[in-house]
Design an enzyme around this catalytic site. Sequence first.
Site, PDB file in Angstrom:
ATOM      1  N   GLY A 250       0.830  -1.215   0.000  1.00 21.26           N
ATOM      2  CA  GLY A 250       0.000   0.000   0.000  1.00 21.26           C
ATOM      3  C   GLY A 250       0.861   1.260   0.000  1.00 21.26           C
ATOM      4  N   ASP A 251       1.942   1.241   0.760  1.00 17.31           N
ATOM      5  CA  ASP A 251       2.838   2.413   0.822  1.00 17.31           C
ATOM      6  C   ASP A 251       3.526   2.602  -0.531  1.00 17.31           C
ATOM      7  OD1 ASP A 251       2.114   2.133   3.475  1.00 17.31           O
ATOM      8  OD2 ASP A 251       3.892   0.931   3.922  1.00 17.31           O
TER       9      ASP A 251
HETATM   10  N1  LIG Z   1      -1.901 -10.213  -4.060  1.00 17.56           N
HETATM   11  C1  LIG Z   1      -1.560  -9.175  -4.831  1.00 17.56           C
HETATM   12  N2  LIG Z   1      -1.402  -9.336  -6.171  1.00 17.56           N
HETATM   13  C2  LIG Z   1      -1.085  -8.306  -6.977  1.00 17.56           C
HETATM   14  N3  LIG Z   1      -0.924  -7.042  -6.526  1.00 17.56           N
HETATM   15  C3  LIG Z   1      -1.077  -6.816  -5.205  1.00 17.56           C
HETATM   16  C4  LIG Z   1      -1.392  -7.862  -4.277  1.00 17.56           C
HETATM   17  N4  LIG Z   1      -1.473  -7.320  -3.023  1.00 17.56           N
HETATM   18  C5  LIG Z   1      -1.217  -6.001  -3.176  1.00 17.56           C
HETATM   19  N5  LIG Z   1      -0.996  -5.685  -4.472  1.00 17.56           N
HETATM   20  C6  LIG Z   1      -0.751  -4.354  -5.060  1.00 17.56           C
HETATM   21  O1  LIG Z   1      -0.534  -3.380  -4.046  1.00 17.56           O
HETATM   22  C7  LIG Z   1      -1.620  -2.429  -4.017  1.00 17.56           C
HETATM   23  C8  LIG Z   1      -1.949  -2.091  -2.577  1.00 17.56           C
HETATM   24  O2  LIG Z   1      -2.301  -3.271  -1.898  1.00 17.56           O
HETATM   25  P1  LIG Z   1      -3.282  -3.330  -0.646  1.00 17.56           P
HETATM   26  O3  LIG Z   1      -4.664  -3.028  -1.051  1.00 17.56           O
HETATM   27  O4  LIG Z   1      -3.037  -4.659  -0.002  1.00 17.56           O
HETATM   28  O5  LIG Z   1      -2.749  -2.123   0.250  1.00 17.56           O
HETATM   29  P2  LIG Z   1      -2.606  -2.031   1.828  1.00 17.56           P
HETATM   30  O6  LIG Z   1      -3.666  -2.864   2.465  1.00 17.56           O
HETATM   31  O7  LIG Z   1      -2.538  -0.611   2.171  1.00 17.56           O
HETATM   32  O8  LIG Z   1      -1.184  -2.708   1.984  1.00 17.56           O
HETATM   33  P3  LIG Z   1      -0.177  -2.786   3.238  1.00 17.56           P
HETATM   34  O9  LIG Z   1      -0.914  -2.309   4.467  1.00 17.56           O
HETATM   35  O10 LIG Z   1       0.193  -4.237   3.265  1.00 17.56           O
HETATM   36  O11 LIG Z   1       0.963  -1.916   2.848  1.00 17.56           O
HETATM   37  C9  LIG Z   1      -2.762  -3.105  -4.784  1.00 17.56           C
HETATM   38  O12 LIG Z   1      -3.665  -2.170  -5.330  1.00 17.56           O
HETATM   39  C10 LIG Z   1      -1.996  -3.900  -5.833  1.00 17.56           C
HETATM   40  O13 LIG Z   1      -1.554  -3.063  -6.895  1.00 17.56           O
HETATM   41  O1  LIG Z   2       0.852   0.047  12.848  1.00 11.97           O
HETATM   42  P1  LIG Z   2       0.752   0.857  11.571  1.00 11.97           P
HETATM   43  O2  LIG Z   2       1.471   2.166  11.676  1.00 11.97           O
HETATM   44  O3  LIG Z   2      -0.656   0.962  11.085  1.00 11.97           O
HETATM   45  O4  LIG Z   2       1.475  -0.009  10.430  1.00 11.97           O
HETATM   46  C1  LIG Z   2       2.843  -0.276  10.527  1.00 11.97           C
HETATM   47  C2  LIG Z   2       3.252  -1.219   9.417  1.00 11.97           C
HETATM   48  O5  LIG Z   2       2.537  -2.457   9.462  1.00 11.97           O
HETATM   49  O6  LIG Z   2       2.942  -0.607   8.174  1.00 11.97           O
HETATM   50  C3  LIG Z   2       3.959  -0.869   7.216  1.00 11.97           C
HETATM   51  C4  LIG Z   2       3.349  -1.503   6.011  1.00 11.97           C
HETATM   52  O7  LIG Z   2       2.376  -0.677   5.457  1.00 11.97           O
HETATM   53  C5  LIG Z   2       4.977  -1.743   7.917  1.00 11.97           C
HETATM   54  O8  LIG Z   2       6.279  -1.419   7.507  1.00 11.97           O
HETATM   55  C6  LIG Z   2       4.748  -1.475   9.383  1.00 11.97           C
HETATM   56  O9  LIG Z   2       5.152  -2.519  10.235  1.00 11.97           O
END
Ligand SMILES: Nc1ncnc2c1ncn2[C@@H]1O[C@H](COP(=O)(O)OP(=O)(O)OP(=O)(O)O)[C@@H](O)[C@H]1O
Ligand SMILES: O=P(O)(O)OC[C@@]1(O)O[C@H](CO)[C@@H](O)[C@@H]1O
Length: 305
Positions: A250-251
């Site tokens: 997501g980041d």
């Molecule tokens: N299983 C997957 N396959 C392909 N792309 C993925 C997958 N998981 C994440 N991505 C890519 O990363 C983007 C962000 O993912 P996600 O919706 O999981 O964000 P998030 O929940 O904020 O992630 P995180 O908190 O793990 O950083 C998606 O829109 C996609 O482009």
């Molecule tokens: O506890 P928060 O601040 O919600 O999330 C922290 C965290 O899960 O977010 C990053 C992935 O997005 C990781 O590097 C880190 O450990």
Amino acid sequence: MIYTVTFNPSLDYIVQVEAFQTGRVNRTSSEQLLPGGKGINVSIVLKNLGIETTALGFLAGFTGKEIEERIREYGCRTDFTWLLKGHSRINLKLKSAIESEINGQGPDISEEALMNLYEKLSRLTDEDMLVLAGSIPASLPSSIYQQIMSRLTKKNLKIIVDASGDLLLQVLKYHPFLIKPNNHELSELFDIPLTKEEDYIACGLKLQEKGAKNVLISLAGAGAILITEQGEVIKSKAPKGKVVNSVGAGDSMVAGFITGYLETGNYGHALKMGIAAGSSSAFSSQLATKAEVTAMLEKMENKVV
Ligand SMILES: Nc1ncnc2c1ncn2[C@@H]1O[C@H](COP(=O)(O)OP(=O)(O)OP(=O)(O)O)[C@@H](O)[C@H]1O
Ligand SMILES: O=P(O)(O)OC[C@@]1(O)O[C@H](CO)[C@@H](O)[C@@H]1O
């Protein structure tokens, strides 16, 4: 200059356990230690994509030192506020048949340290961009991002907020340039289970009515939906691939979006860059590199993914 703020940085301890069993001694088959925290990840991916940032936030203790050293190894500028007590958290990411995470609470942030951050933020100008990302330690009120934005209202800088719950809801009236809830965060915000695309869009539009300019809803493997400030709804599927480590996907998406937007000012391109960076990170053990994102974007454009 782009500034990222991480209130609660972490050392992410990512362990692979083949068949994890609760109540047993489990052994890892691989381990990784990475600097983490959402704003920090955004800074690292932006640096990988060729954009300079300064990482702000709070660090403490021996873990804090390790986090800063590791961020600098990526070539990122840092200007953290040091806390005199406690230590930055270690977040456990357990990869087995399913992924589980245990995120720590983080150290207390004193009033003095908070003032120090505010002082740094008061020097930002209209040309800067600010990314507020991640959770805050339990000792701080959920109005903290709102307080930061209210101090910056007279400036015209673009502010991106990647947070959940009240932390996010409270900033909307200050018109953040971009928010990036994922599907689960969106369901939590509206307190209803959401599964359909039209429901995500309806909720995204409500967040826009409350003040957000652009709303990027990430849907992990299903891609993302962008509702632009012009009211356009743009959808993009995610490429298919083997997920190696989705922490920070997501980041990476936020960093990719910023890069795409700064390159062209075009929201369609920004969304594609966001997806390419998010998926490249998910398919790799580290955060996305420029070569990976460029290759992914090419594949997406040639529809070979
Ligand atoms: N299983 C997957 N396959 C392909 N792309 C993925 C997958 N998981 C994440 N991505 C890519 O990363 C983007 C962000 O993912 P996600 O919706 O999981 O964000 P998030 O929940 O904020 O992630 P995180 O908190 O793990 O950083 C998606 O829109 C996609 O482009
Ligand atoms: O506890 P928060 O601040 O919600 O999330 C922290 C965290 O899960 O977010 C990053 C992935 O997005 C990781 O590097 C880190 O450990």
